[in-house]
Structure formats: structure tokens, C-alpha cells
Write a protein that holds these residues in place. Structure first.
Motif, mmCIF file in Angstrom:
data_model
loop_
_atom_site.group_PDB
_atom_site.id
_atom_site.type_symbol
_atom_site.label_atom_id
_atom_site.label_comp_id
_atom_site.label_asym_id
_atom_site.label_seq_id
_atom_site.Cartn_x
_atom_site.Cartn_y
_atom_site.Cartn_z
ATOM 1 N N SER A 178 71.817 38.641 61.549
ATOM 2 C CA SER A 178 70.709 37.885 61.138
ATOM 3 C C SER A 178 70.077 36.809 62.043
ATOM 4 N N GLU A 179 71.150 36.272 62.944
ATOM 5 C CA GLU A 179 71.087 35.108 63.756
ATOM 6 C C GLU A 179 70.188 35.812 64.973
ATOM 7 N N GLY A 180 70.173 36.991 65.303
ATOM 8 C CA GLY A 180 69.287 37.442 66.358
ATOM 9 C C GLY A 180 70.183 37.795 67.293
ATOM 10 N N ILE A 181 69.825 38.806 68.240
ATOM 11 C CA ILE A 181 70.724 39.490 69.305
ATOM 12 C C ILE A 181 69.605 39.610 70.440
ATOM 13 N N ALA A 182 69.943 39.357 71.554
ATOM 14 C CA ALA A 182 69.094 39.445 72.711
ATOM 15 C C ALA A 182 69.878 40.355 73.662
ATOM 16 N N ASN A 221 62.971 31.096 76.073
ATOM 17 C CA ASN A 221 61.649 30.839 75.679
ATOM 18 C C ASN A 221 61.282 32.019 74.582
ATOM 19 N N SER A 222 61.652 33.212 74.715
ATOM 20 C CA SER A 222 61.204 34.489 74.053
ATOM 21 C C SER A 222 62.125 34.100 72.529
ATOM 22 N N LEU A 223 63.277 33.849 72.513
ATOM 23 C CA LEU A 223 63.896 33.515 71.270
ATOM 24 C C LEU A 223 63.287 32.286 70.530
ATOM 25 N N ARG A 224 62.930 31.138 71.158
ATOM 26 C CA ARG A 224 62.269 30.175 70.495
ATOM 27 C C ARG A 224 60.857 30.603 69.878
ATOM 28 N N LEU A 228 63.910 32.009 66.824
ATOM 29 C CA LEU A 228 65.440 31.994 66.890
ATOM 30 C C LEU A 228 65.950 30.793 67.772
ATOM 31 N N SER A 229 67.161 30.827 67.660
ATOM 32 C CA SER A 229 68.039 29.718 68.492
ATOM 33 C C SER A 229 68.770 30.453 69.556
#
Length: 291
Positions: A178-182, A221-224, A228-229
Motif C-alpha cells: 500500500s505504501e507503493g513500490i518502484a 519526482n515520479s513517486l511524489r 507517494l513518499s
């Protein structure tokens, strides 16, 4: 006077298994990028990778540079003339766009690509359907390169490298975080960034880079922009990286949750492959998921 090149593989991995196997029952997975040509041999019944070879060269400025170098690879590598049962050609480039399946129309495939990025008139426009994501990957390939490889390998099976990455990442249970994964598949001059959150694909894009700080900038930049952090999101790296490389050190300074991707599940690998770092050649192994 033309410059003569002696083509030598950067990596060449196999063992006695290759000599003991009837290669006419096997699948050849080929990955073509700017300045790179790699392939892997897969025994489909055993779902086992038997060999891997990768070539790297400096692209020249002339338009036919990549094709000329690949022709020389064919002259030097006799394994490529084996009558494999199946050959899949995959192209790694930024010339692609993802279209939701419900909005896709075959007769408009060139329009989708032209709307997303400049399109060269000499390119062929092809598609991959990614049913599990409800997407169609529309991509372009140089007609001369495509024609040469189709003729040499006697195959019409063509895919885009990003399709293989998407299929490979979906095997990773962490893509539902849920916190995101890159995911960053890093090569010498470019990297492909794919971001998920809660199992939903948010973006995929290929960027040029000159070092780790460029990669940090695009990831942060993409996460923000996606809300996302970079301090909380997990970052999984694959490709041509080592832990002691300058690029990795620069990434580690700004991204605290760095991990490595692991070679795709559901396949067997010869011991020499298992001895390699698990994130190397992830994109090449993942092509097996497209067959």
C-alpha cells in the motif's frame, strides 16, 4: 577505412546441459536494445534456462549502427543459427505506450503512439496484449532491424521488453504494498521505472540517465507526483547494477528502502545462473513469461 570490430560477449553462461539437450526442442529468447544484444535458451518442457549470452557495444552515430553490429554478432555466434523450436524477439526501447484494453482499437494503433511520442515513419508499429492488466502495449520497431531479425530467425513472434517486466513484477507479492513500490530496471544509459501501489499499476516509463543522481531524481519526482513518499515506498532494483557501483551508492544516499528484484519464479536455472546476483538479467528471464 571501415573500422573492424571483434565481437565478444560480455557474459556467456552455460554448462554441459546445453550440449546434452536437443536444442530444436528449445525456445530462444532474444532481447535487443541500443548497444545491447542478449539471448537466453529455455527448455520449455522442463521450464529450465540452459544458457545466456549478452553482447554490449558502443552505438555509433550512423543510422545502421545497431544493425551492423548485430550482423557481426551473427557472424561470430554460431548458436544463433540453431533451428530452435520457437524464437521470441523482444525490443527494449522507450518507443511504446500503454493503452487500456477497453479503449483500444487496432486501426488506431499508430495514432496512440503518435499521441504519446514522436513516431518515425520508417518504424513498424506492433502490439502486445497484457490481459492480466487489461492493457495493450503499443510499440514501434525499426523496420530494417525487424526485417533482418525476422528473416534470420524465421519468426514472427515479437514483444516489447516492458511487457515482460510487467509480467515479471506481477509475480512479486510486494507489488501489492500500500505504501507503493518502484521497480527500476537499470541499464548503462537508460532505466525503466515501473510503480505500483496496492497492486495497481500507476506508471511505467523509460528514462535516459547519466548516473545515479538522474535515477534518484526520476524516482523521487515520479513517486511524489503520484502522492507517494520516497522515504516509505520500497525500491526494487534490477539490471546491470552491483552493490559496490557508484550508481548504487548514489541511490542508497537518498532512497532508504532499496532491495533487489529476484529472477522469475516457476523456472529452473543452471548453477552458474544461480551463482549470479538474482537481479541480473531479470528482463531477459522475464521474456519466458511472454511465450
Amino acid at each position: 577505412m571501415p573500422v573492424a570490430y571483434t565481437i565478444q560477449p560480455t557474459y556467456a553462461i552455460d554448462d554441459a546441459t546445453l550440449l546434452e539437450t536437443d536444442l530444436t526442442t528449445c525456445t530462444l529468447l532474444v532481447m535487443i536494445g541500443s548497444g545491447t544484444f542478449s539471448y537466453a535458451v529455455l527448455a520449455p518442457l522442463q521450464r529450465k534456462f540452459l544458457a545466456l549470452k549478452s553482447y554490449s557495444y558502443q552505438p555509433r552515430t550512423v543510422a545502421m549502427a545497431d544493425l551492423e553490429m548485430i550482423e557481426q554478432i551473427f557472424d561470430a555466434d554460431r548458436l544463433l543459427f540453431t533451428a530452435f523450436k520457437k524464437v521470441l524477439l523482444a525490443f527494449s526501447s522507450a518507443d511504446n505506450t500503454l493503452v487500456p484494453r477497453e479503449f483500444y482499437q487496432q486501426q488506431l494503433r499508430k495514432d496512440y503512439l503518435q499521441a504519446a511520442l514522436p513516431h518515425k515513419s520508417q518504424d513498424a508499429v506492433l502490439t502486445d496484449e497484457i490481459a492480466e492488466l487489461g492493457l495493450v502495449n503499443v510499440f514501434s520497431v525499426d523496420k530494417d532491424m525487424l526485417g533482418f531479425l525476422r528473416k534470420e530467425f524465421s519468426t514472427d513472434d515479437v514483444a516489447h521488453a516492458h511487457t515482460a517486466l510487467l509480467k515479471g513484477y506481477r509475480q512479486d507479492a510486494d507489488h501489492t504494498a500500500s505504501e507503493g513500490i518502484a521497480y527500476a530496471e537499470v541499464q548503462a544509459q537508460h532505466f525503466t521505472l515501473t510503480i505500483y501501489a496496492g497492486g495497481k499499476l500507476l506508471m511505467q516509463h523509460q528514462y535516459a540517465h547519466r548516473g545515479g543522481l538522474d535515477i534518484v531524481y526520476y524516482i523521487v519526482n515520479s513517486l511524489r507526483q503520484l502522492g507517494l513518499s520516497e522515504l516509505q515506498a520500497r525500491i526494487k532494483l534490477g539490471g546491470a547494477l552491483t552493490k559496490d557501483s557508484q550508481v548504487f551508492q548514489e541511490l542508497s544516499r537518498f532512497l532508504p528502502r532499496i532491495e533487489w528484484v529476484h529472477r522469475p519464479d516457476g523456472f529452473l536455472y543452471i548453477p552458474k545462473m544461480i551463482d549470479m546476483p538474482s537481479h541480473q538479467f531479470f528482463n531477459l528471464y522475464a521474456l519466458a513469461l511472454c511465450v
